[in-house]
Design a protein around this motif. Structure first.
Motif, PDB file in Angstrom:
ATOM      1  N   PRO A 300       0.819  -1.224   0.000  1.00 17.07           N
ATOM      2  CA  PRO A 300       0.000   0.000   0.000  1.00 17.07           C
ATOM      3  C   PRO A 300       0.849   1.268   0.000  1.00 17.07           C
ATOM      4  CG  PRO A 300       0.063  -0.942   2.199  1.00 17.07           C
ATOM      5  CD  PRO A 300       0.870  -1.855   1.319  1.00 17.07           C
ATOM      6  N   ILE A 302       0.550   3.904  -2.140  1.00 21.85           N
ATOM      7  CA  ILE A 302      -0.093   5.174  -2.493  1.00 21.85           C
ATOM      8  C   ILE A 302      -1.114   5.553  -1.421  1.00 21.85           C
ATOM      9  CG2 ILE A 302       0.310   4.785  -4.968  1.00 21.85           C
ATOM     10  CD1 ILE A 302      -2.617   4.348  -5.341  1.00 21.85           C
ATOM     11  N   PRO A 303      -1.266   6.850  -1.162  1.00 19.37           N
ATOM     12  CA  PRO A 303      -2.196   7.274  -0.108  1.00 19.37           C
ATOM     13  C   PRO A 303      -3.638   6.844  -0.415  1.00 19.37           C
ATOM     14  CG  PRO A 303      -0.738   9.077  -0.746  1.00 19.37           C
ATOM     15  CD  PRO A 303      -0.531   7.978  -1.748  1.00 19.37           C
ATOM     16  N   ALA A 304      -4.423   6.708   0.648  1.00 15.84           N
ATOM     17  CA  ALA A 304      -5.776   6.164   0.511  1.00 15.84           C
ATOM     18  C   ALA A 304      -6.656   6.902  -0.509  1.00 15.84           C
ATOM     19  CB  ALA A 304      -6.450   6.108   1.876  1.00 15.84           C
ATOM     20  N   TRP A 307      -5.884   5.653  -3.814  1.00 16.28           N
ATOM     21  CA  TRP A 307      -6.308   4.250  -3.948  1.00 16.28           C
ATOM     22  C   TRP A 307      -7.810   4.166  -4.234  1.00 16.28           C
ATOM     23  CZ3 TRP A 307      -3.806  -0.020  -4.982  1.00 16.28           C
ATOM     24  CH2 TRP A 307      -4.437  -1.262  -4.831  1.00 16.28           C
ATOM     25  N   ARG A 308      -8.594   5.068  -3.648  1.00 14.05           N
ATOM     26  CA  ARG A 308     -10.029   5.091  -3.922  1.00 14.05           C
ATOM     27  C   ARG A 308     -10.260   5.363  -5.415  1.00 14.05           C
ATOM     28  NH1 ARG A 308     -12.188   8.649  -0.377  1.00 14.05           N
ATOM     29  NH2 ARG A 308     -13.472   7.324   0.953  1.00 14.05           N
ATOM     30  N   LEU A 311      -9.455   2.310  -7.377  1.00 15.04           N
ATOM     31  CA  LEU A 311     -10.471   1.260  -7.243  1.00 15.04           C
ATOM     32  C   LEU A 311     -11.658   1.489  -8.167  1.00 15.04           C
ATOM     33  CD1 LEU A 311     -10.605   0.722  -3.365  1.00 15.04           C
ATOM     34  CD2 LEU A 311      -9.888  -0.967  -5.061  1.00 15.04           C
ATOM     35  N   LYS A 312     -11.972   2.759  -8.385  1.00 17.95           N
ATOM     36  CA  LYS A 312     -13.132   3.064  -9.233  1.00 17.95           C
ATOM     37  C   LYS A 312     -12.947   2.507 -10.638  1.00 17.95           C
ATOM     38  CE  LYS A 312     -14.580   7.205  -6.747  1.00 17.95           C
ATOM     39  NZ  LYS A 312     -14.412   8.666  -6.701  1.00 17.95           N
TER      40      LYS A 312
END
Lengths: 414, 272
Positions: A300, A302-304, A307-308, A311-312
């Motif tokens: 992990p 890359i910052p959250a 990451w969101r 994910l999209k």
């Protein structure tokens, strides 16, 4: 204005895996058992690979490219600096590109600053200094905590640049590498410092960091098409936002090539090596089969919020380069360009025109391709593909980028 | 749901709080509230009748701000001392699962006077020779591009358990659940990725400092933190009441067997 620079990239794959490797083993990376290494067969392997690079240098390539990988069969260079040191004594004209030293894997970045400075001195100023943070497999190779690897990386890069450009001794008060006496002997030969290349896979934050520092960007993707063009445009936009302007010399891309007398002969000669590369070398990296180590929630870095966003658009199980089912799919990926000199020229020219990349980093030794075929293809490329690429690219770059280059020289731009 | 953001030393910490009774601080693990689910699990809900259960999300998890100063377990302990102060808790019960259990043990050896009772569920934190803690990061990388069989096998007794599949589905689950899983791995990588891997060699010889009666709960088939770690905790903490082993359950006993695990914990906390 320079024409497109043509580099010979050697990955130094382990070429002696048995035919049933793919059936028997989960991965070519990190956990691939090192008992598979066969000393009898591998005797002289490094010498042969170094010879291939020296041969390419003699053919007039603009440089050799090396990179750092650990515990895998894809690339046998845990220390590319050792191979680079050999090349300083075996080559006389081309650049030596290390793309790059994986800074967060090493205890003290000053060791990299020192070795690169030595290499620049030993090669009479031919070093192109690449730095990379390392990807998923390397995270596991050296147990690098993902959350902080990017931050550590940029601190190390900035420290090295400062060590090369400021007189020492000075103290570095960083979070990750606090050092009381920074004072490398020697410093690099090239002034103010060797060119710095940073690889990336289109992450905006990397592009911004590269632009801020005036470095060059190398797109590490192995497939080409719309995405490569988008990366170039994105880089150009970010450079403009930083008061800079895009020049082809600031951007490099990676591809593989095999050239022979005819399209048919080319495919026949390289096909075994290509499948060896796709199915074995990419297993664990750019293939779905087994466990994919390159990207995923287990690394992990890359910052959250980023990451969101990822994910999209994430499509689970989407095919990667190593998953291509047949030669036609491979052709469409524009990753491994195979054919007669005319075909290879035509296809690579299209990529240059579209991507406006001023540096082509080309892999000639693919998988377990035999040495004599690798040399033959490299030589045919140098004699029958390179001249046209150089002529056409010079015209093309002058037409599109000469004005900006002149403004830059005149001091209108940084 | 009763979530709120608590201001802790100029940082926001996301907290769930519910139930009546003495305060119980719950520190989450991987298959848990905050690290997968937005809300309480049945395991927690069963504690509400006799405890005020407070579950903060670790730094960078759920809506808790990421904290770049966190680089070691020591930093996490200090973070939680700030949380405890912000909640004005003088004395409290402390329950932790997996990484949360490790944090709980590290708090307890430093501030034994704050802990009324301690419960460790499949807690990481110890070095036990010959029994390494499983590599959850490697297992979190997808297989065949989209499956997480290895991860489920590590965190549960069986990869095909419905609960396991619900918590760690193949492909892409709900984006916010995926994000919470990712945030937990990212937080954990700050304290447990670089060797030592989820343990602190000094912890074992500090466990004698814990004054609180302590319950150690473990799944019989824990594939991440081997049972011998639980036995070591139970042996080394002076007032530990042995180890409660839950049969046919894996690492995430609180998810796999809440009907068994929850009463064991509540009986212990209420002296039943």
């Amino acid at each position: 204005m320079k024409p497109v620079q043509l580099f010979c990239w050697h990955f130094m794959a382990y070429p002696y895996l048995a035919k049933d490797f793919d059936e028997k083993y989960d991965s070519g990376w990190v956990t691939v058992p090192n008992s598979l290494w066969d000393n009898e067969q591998a005797k002289g392997l490094y010498q042969e690979y170094i010879d291939q690079l020296a041969y390419a240098d003699g053919l007039g390539f603009d440089g050799s490219v090396l990179n750092e990988h650990h515990q895998n069969i894809y690339g046998l260079m845990p220390s590319p600096n050792l191979i680079a040191a050999a090349l300083t004594q075996r080559t006389t004209r081309g650049k030596i590109v290390i793309l790059g030293n994986l800074l967060p894997l090493h205890l003290n970045p000053m060791r990299m600053a020192e070795e690169y400075a030595m290499l620049d001195q030993m090669s009479n100023g031919r070093l192109i200094a690449g730095f990379a943070p390392g990807g998923g497999p390397e995270t596991f190779n050296y147990d690098v905590p993902s959350a902080t690897s990017r931050e550590k990386f940029w601190e190390a890069v900035d420290l090295i640049v400062r060590a090369w450009t400021e007189d020492g001794p000075f103290a570095h008060e960083g979070r990750y590498y606090p050092l009381r006496y920074v004072n490398p002997w020697p410093k690099p030969l090239q002034k103010p410092l060797p060119p710095i290349w940073i690889p990336g896979s289109r992450s905006a934050s990397t592009l911004v960091e590269v632009a801020k520092r005036g470095f060059s960007y190398f797109l590490s993707s192995r497939s080409h098409g719309g995405e490569t063009h988008k990366a170039q445009q994105q880089f150009a936009e970010i450079l403009a936002q930083h008061g800079d302007s895009y020049q082809p010399s600031r951007f490099g891309i990676l591809m593989s090539a095999y050239v022979s007398d005819s399209d048919r002969q080319a495919r026949e000669e390289c096909e075994e090596g290509v499948w060896y590369f796709l199915k074995n070398c990419l297993k664990g990296h750019l293939r779905r089969e087994g466990r994919q180590l390159t990207f995923g929630p287990g690394v992990p870095y890359i910052p959250a919020p980023a990451w969101r966003e990822y994910l999209k658009g994430y499509k689970p199980g989407r095919p990667l380069l190593g998953d291509v089912a047949n030669w036609e799919e491979l052709d469409a990926s524009q990753s491994i360009i195979v054919g007669s000199p005319e075909t290879v020229y035509r296809r690579i020219w299209k990529i240059v025109e579209q991507s406006k990349a001023g540096n082509l980093l080309i892999q000639f030794h693919i998988g377990n391709l035999p040495a004599e075929l690798t040399r033959k293809s490299t030589a045919l490329f140098a004699r029958k593909v390179a001249p046209a690429l150089r002529d056409d690219s010079l015209r093309f770059f002058e037409k599109h980028f000469a004005v900006a280059a002149k403004e830059r020289e005149a001091g209108a731009l940084p | 749901m009763s979530g709120r953001l608590l201001e802790v030393n100029q940082r926001k910490v996301w907290i769930l709080e519910d139930g009546n009774g003495p305060p119980l601080l719950y520190l989450h693990g991987f298959a848990d509230v905050h690290s997968v689910k937005e809300n309480w699990l049945p395991f927690h809900e069963r504690l509400f009748s006799h405890a005020r259960v407070i579950a903060p999300a670790h730094p960078g998890c759920a809506q808790t701000e990421e904290n770049w100063d966190v680089g070691s377990i020591e930093d996490v302990v200090f973070h939680y001392l700030e949380v405890v102060d912000a909640l004005a808790l003088k004395e409290f019960d402390l329950v932790g699962a997996c990484v949360g259990g490790w944090i709980a043990a590290e708090i307890a050896v430093r501030h034994p006077e704050k802990i009324r009772k301690l419960a460790l569920v499949g807690a990481a934190g110890l070095f036990v020779e010959g029994a390494p803690i499983g590599d959850v990061f490697m297992m979190a990388q997808p297989e065949r591009g989209a499956t997480y069989v290895g991860l489920r096998s590590m965190l549960f007794s069986h990869a095909d358990l419905p609960k396991a599949v619900e918590f760690f589905p193949d492909g892409r689950g709900e984006i916010e659940d995926e994000l919470r899983r990712y945030q937990m791995l990212r937080f954990s990588s700050r304290i447990g990725f670089q060797p030592p891997y989820f343990y602190n060699r000094s912890l074992k010889n500090r466990l004698h400092r814990i004054l609180a009666p302590t319950l150690v709960v473990w799944g019989e088939d824990d594939h991440m933190v081997p049972l011998s770690h639980g036995e070591t905790y139970a042996r080394s903490i002076p007032k530990a009441q042995g180890i409660k082993i839950i049969k046919q359950a894996g690492h995430s006993v609180h998810v796999e067997a809440p009907d068994l695990a929850s009463p064991i914990v509540s009986d212990f906390l209420t002296d039943r």
